[in-house]
Write a protein that holds these residues in place. Structure first.
Motif, short mmCIF file in Angstrom:
data_model
loop_
_atom_site.label_atom_id
_atom_site.label_comp_id
_atom_site.label_asym_id
_atom_site.label_seq_id
_atom_site.Cartn_x
_atom_site.Cartn_y
_atom_site.Cartn_z
N HIS A 1 0.80 -1.23 0.00
CA HIS A 1 0.00 0.00 0.00
C HIS A 1 0.84 1.29 0.00
CE1 HIS A 1 -3.63 -2.28 0.38
NE2 HIS A 1 -3.43 -2.68 1.62
N ASN A 2 2.14 1.12 -0.12
CA ASN A 2 3.04 2.28 -0.16
C ASN A 2 2.92 3.16 1.09
OD1 ASN A 2 4.08 1.69 -2.81
ND2 ASN A 2 2.13 2.44 -3.65
N TRP A 3 2.98 2.54 2.26
CA TRP A 3 2.92 3.31 3.49
C TRP A 3 4.27 3.93 3.81
CZ3 TRP A 3 0.30 -1.01 6.92
CH2 TRP A 3 -1.05 -1.12 6.57
N ASP A 4 4.23 5.10 4.42
CA ASP A 4 5.47 5.71 4.89
C ASP A 4 5.75 5.27 6.33
OD1 ASP A 4 3.71 7.17 6.48
OD2 ASP A 4 3.88 9.01 5.30
N LYS A 5 6.85 5.74 6.90
CA LYS A 5 7.25 5.31 8.24
C LYS A 5 6.22 5.71 9.29
CE LYS A 5 11.15 5.47 11.45
NZ LYS A 5 12.52 6.03 11.71
N SER A 6 5.62 6.89 9.13
CA SER A 6 4.62 7.36 10.08
C SER A 6 3.41 6.43 10.11
CB SER A 6 4.18 8.79 9.73
OG SER A 6 3.11 9.20 10.54
N ARG A 7 2.95 6.02 8.92
CA ARG A 7 1.80 5.12 8.84
C ARG A 7 2.14 3.76 9.46
NH1 ARG A 7 -2.89 3.93 5.72
NH2 ARG A 7 -3.81 2.14 6.80
N LYS A 8 3.36 3.29 9.23
CA LYS A 8 3.76 2.00 9.80
C LYS A 8 3.76 2.05 11.33
CE LYS A 8 7.51 1.38 7.16
NZ LYS A 8 8.71 0.67 6.61
N ASN A 9 4.26 3.15 11.88
CA ASN A 9 4.25 3.30 13.33
C ASN A 9 2.83 3.36 13.88
OD1 ASN A 9 7.05 3.31 13.46
ND2 ASN A 9 7.21 5.54 13.34
N GLN A 10 1.97 4.05 13.14
CA GLN A 10 0.57 4.16 13.53
C GLN A 10 -0.10 2.80 13.52
OE1 GLN A 10 -1.88 6.33 10.73
NE2 GLN A 10 -3.27 7.03 12.32
N GLU A 11 0.18 2.00 12.51
CA GLU A 11 -0.39 0.66 12.42
C GLU A 11 0.07 -0.23 13.58
OE1 GLU A 11 -2.58 -0.90 10.27
OE2 GLU A 11 -3.03 1.10 9.54
N LEU A 12 1.33 -0.09 13.95
CA LEU A 12 1.86 -0.89 15.06
C LEU A 12 1.16 -0.54 16.37
CD1 LEU A 12 3.93 -3.03 15.89
CD2 LEU A 12 5.57 -1.18 16.29
N GLU A 13 0.97 0.75 16.61
CA GLU A 13 0.30 1.18 17.84
C GLU A 13 -1.16 0.74 17.86
OE1 GLU A 13 1.75 2.48 20.57
OE2 GLU A 13 3.54 1.98 19.40
N LYS A 14 -1.83 0.87 16.72
CA LYS A 14 -3.23 0.44 16.63
C LYS A 14 -3.35 -1.06 16.84
CE LYS A 14 -5.39 3.97 13.70
NZ LYS A 14 -6.06 4.23 12.39
N GLY A 15 -2.43 -1.81 16.26
CA GLY A 15 -2.46 -3.26 16.41
C GLY A 15 -2.25 -3.68 17.85
N LYS A 16 -1.29 -3.06 18.52
CA LYS A 16 -1.05 -3.38 19.93
C LYS A 16 -2.26 -3.02 20.79
CE LYS A 16 4.01 -2.90 19.88
NZ LYS A 16 5.15 -2.08 20.35
N GLY A 17 -2.85 -1.86 20.52
CA GLY A 17 -4.03 -1.44 21.28
C GLY A 17 -5.20 -2.38 21.08
N PHE A 18 -5.37 -2.84 19.85
CA PHE A 18 -6.44 -3.79 19.55
C PHE A 18 -6.24 -5.10 20.31
CE2 PHE A 18 -8.05 -7.31 16.93
CZ PHE A 18 -9.39 -6.96 16.82
N LEU A 19 -5.02 -5.59 20.31
CA LEU A 19 -4.74 -6.87 20.95
C LEU A 19 -4.89 -6.80 22.46
CD1 LEU A 19 -1.69 -8.09 18.83
CD2 LEU A 19 -4.01 -9.02 18.81
N GLU A 20 -4.74 -5.64 23.03
CA GLU A 20 -4.91 -5.49 24.47
C GLU A 20 -6.36 -5.72 24.91
OE1 GLU A 20 -3.36 -1.72 25.60
OE2 GLU A 20 -1.26 -2.33 25.35
N THR A 21 -7.30 -5.62 23.98
CA THR A 21 -8.71 -5.88 24.31
C THR A 21 -9.00 -7.38 24.34
OG1 THR A 21 -9.54 -5.82 22.01
CG2 THR A 21 -9.35 -3.71 23.18
#
Length: 631
Positions: free
Chosen positions: A596-616
């Protein structure tokens, strides 16, 4: 316009009417007698596209353009709000009737209730018990209809659904007779839709079939078990499959797109469209439609109140908590279902995708976007199953735990507002907005049929054919059979990149081949080809058959737009093992970023969202406390 409400409780009449009056079979190689003329040619073309293993699902950008192009001069026939089982089912039903269809989903397909189910496709044994003891014909009709739909769901997506043996333990001879007679009646009611006959097993035979079932203890002795059959599914992949099938048939389906306002006609008396925000780009646009179908599940009331703040609620939310345990808790192919525990609730343990899912019945809850299980609910499930097992039940064995909200429906036009339906409700309380809610996964197809019928009536639409989804194979299902995995095992290798960058070949082992075949059906060879030709054959997590190639495939062909989309809905790693999903996140994000041609900022955002999701997901690692009982 006077409000119209309908509590749909049908048995086989719809199927008979479809067969006699125009139901079109959509199995790839099978043609209906009604495939004649212009409409028949259209249906045949759709059938062939869905059955084609090389078919290309239209891109998300193409889908968005189609919705943007639906202006006031050229509106859609139907715009669906909600990408769960019912919403995607509505889109598929409507588009195969020859209507112009769009669908928007605020999050992802199956991001809510439809991915958090019990994974059972069932007729409703409990409803049958109520029907008999309460002489309730309405409950009996629910069972008739659900058993019919159960068989259709399994046949329409054979790669994602299968029959599952369900064992009911009996601790006195009265229970043996009671459950045997009740489940024989269940067989009888199923009739030609029967999966397999139920039967009684002695205590010794039961122990051989289910080794972890306790024969003694708690002041009781096992007298035997009665085994019956219901269906089981991979719920979110079935949901995504329905969405992709609708897209192939011509519907414009768009995930991560939210309705922010409704458009009305000049008199302000009818809904004629919606203002939509693409949550990925942030852009907003108007889409016009003759009818809007509200299939937002637990959130359907919030959609209705965008039109009328005083609208009476239709939803009585109920939550079901589930925990995932290692595979040794239950044998492959055999579930344990206790109809009544010491506190009156149902408890079950089901083998699912190589692990064990345990849970109980519904309890009241509030509606939230990401419901979380409470620790006391998890402990209750562990307590309940430990009463029936000879294995030590430990909190540290919980690999994942989740909560799902079931939208039990109330008919807002009913005089008795306390009457909650176990069936679905179709309701139009504002012209141009038809709401469908309630029901269950098993009957999603017929719910969609009823919603489309109501939309046609509301918008005076002109479909080119009658409902044809009763025999419509979902993408990947046509031509699939249980031995299809052998082709993958024999003809493909998994090319893997080592940490040093060297590419080495790996065996397409049986576990991976079976997983790909079951998850993608006839599309599995395309995933295997990516693993082989693009060197994405490595497993994403130790002990699980998910491959790097699946991330790329889902990004290209299944509208996978985020890391959470993949770990929760395209694969089931978040539901099976929260910790394993967390370890796989960085590599999943890396592959999606390339797609999807993500930049570094988007990749960091995805990592944080993924971790937050898994905490539920309250695995043992995420447990809030231990009381020492199940350590």
């Amino acid at each position: 316009m006077a409000a119209r409400a309908r509590l749909s409780r049908r048995i086989g009449a719809a199927a008979i009417a479809a067969a006699a009056g125009g139901g079109i079979l959509l199995y790839g190689p099978t043609f209906s007698a009604n495939d004649r003329g212009e409409a028949g040619a259209h249906i045949s073309a759709i059938r062939q596209r869905i059955a084609d293993p090389n078919v290309v699902v239209p891109s998300r950008a193409t889908q968005a353009s189609a919705l943007i192009g639906a202006n006031s001069a050229n509106p859609l026939d139907v715009l669906v709000i909600g990408g769960g089982a019912t919403g995607t089912g509505v889109a598929l039903d409507a588009v195969t009737r020859g209507l112009r269809v769009g669908l928007v989903e605020r999050e992802d397909f199956a991001s809510g209730t439809s991915s958090r189910s019990t994974k059972l496709i069932h007729g409703g044994v409990r409803y049958l018990e109520k029907a008999v003891f309460n002489l309730d014909y309405g409950q009996l009709k629910l069972v008739f209809h659900a058993l019919e739909e159960r068989k259709q769901v399994i046949e329409n997506a054979p790669h994602l659904c299968h029959a599952l043996a369900c064992m009911t333990p009996c601790f006195d001879w009265f229970e043996v007779v009671y459950y045997w007679a009740g489940l024989k009646m269940y067989d009888l009611v199923a009739g030609r839709h029967l999966l397999h006959l139920s039967r009684y097993y002695s205590a010794q035979e039961s122990s051989e079939l289910f080794p972890t079932l306790a024969r003694n203890g708690k002041g009781r002795n096992l007298k035997g078990t009665v085994v019956y059959f219901d269906g089981q599914m991979n719920d979110s992949r079935l949901n995504v499959g329905v969405a992709c099938t609708a897209a192939i048939a011509g519907a414009a389906v768009l995930n991560h797109a939210e309705v922010v306002a409704f458009l009305r006609d000049e008199d302000g008396k009818r809904i004629i469209g919606a203002r939509i925000r693409d949550n990925l780009s942030g852009k907003e646009f108007d889409t016009y439609a003759k009818v809007i179908v509200n299939a937002a599940g637990p959130f359907c009331d919030s959609v209705r109140k965008m039109v009328d703040k005083e609208a009476r609620s239709m939803i009585c939310p109920s939550s079901g908590v589930h925990v995932v345990l290692p595979d040794y808790y239950s044998p492959e192919g055999m579930a344990l279902i206790v109809p009544k525990t010491k506190d009156g609730r149902v408890v079950f343990m089901l083998p699912w995708l190589g692990r064990t899912v345990a849970g109980t019945t519904d309890s009241n809850t509030d509606i939230t976007l990401l419901p979380e299980p409470h620790e006391d609910e998890i402990q209750f499930i562990l307590d309940a199953i430990s009463d029936y097992l000879n294995v030590k039940v430990r909190r540290t064995d919980v690999l994942s735990a989740w909560s799902g909200i079931r939208p039990l429906a109330m008919d807002p036009s009913a005089k008795n507002t306390e009457s909650i339906s176990r069936d679905h409700v179709v309701y139009e309380d504002y012209p141009g907005l038809v709401t469908i809610t309630g029901g269950k996964w098993t009957t999603y197809r017929s719910m969609a049929e009823d919603a489309v019928n109501a939309a046609i009536k509301s918008g005076k639409l002109s479909p080119t054919s009658k409902c044809i989804t009763q025999d419509l194979r979902i993408l990947g299902g046509d031509g699939w059979d249980p031995s299809s995995f052998t082709v993958l095992a024999q003809q493909y290798v998994r090319m893997k990149k080592t940490f040093s960058g060297k590419v080495v070949p790996g065996v397409m082992d049986t576990a991976v081949a079976k997983h790909l075949s079951r998850a993608y059906g006839t599309m599995a060879e395309r995933v295997a080809a990516i693993a082989q030709n693009e060197h994405l054959g490595k497993r994403l997590a130790h002990g699980y058959p998910y491959l790097e190639a699946e991330v790329a495939y889902c990004a290209r062909h299944e509208f996978c737009e985020s890391a959470v989309d993949f770990i929760a809905r395209r694969s089931r790693l978040a539901f099976l093992d929260t910790d394993a999903a967390g370890r796989a996140l960085p590599r999943i994000i890396e592959i999606l970023a390339a797609e999807h041609n993500w930049d570094k900022s988007r990749k960091n955002q995805e990592l944080e969202k993924g971790k937050g999701f898994l905490e539920t997901f309250k695995s043992s690692k995420n447990a809030q406390f231990h009381d020492g009982k199940h350590k």
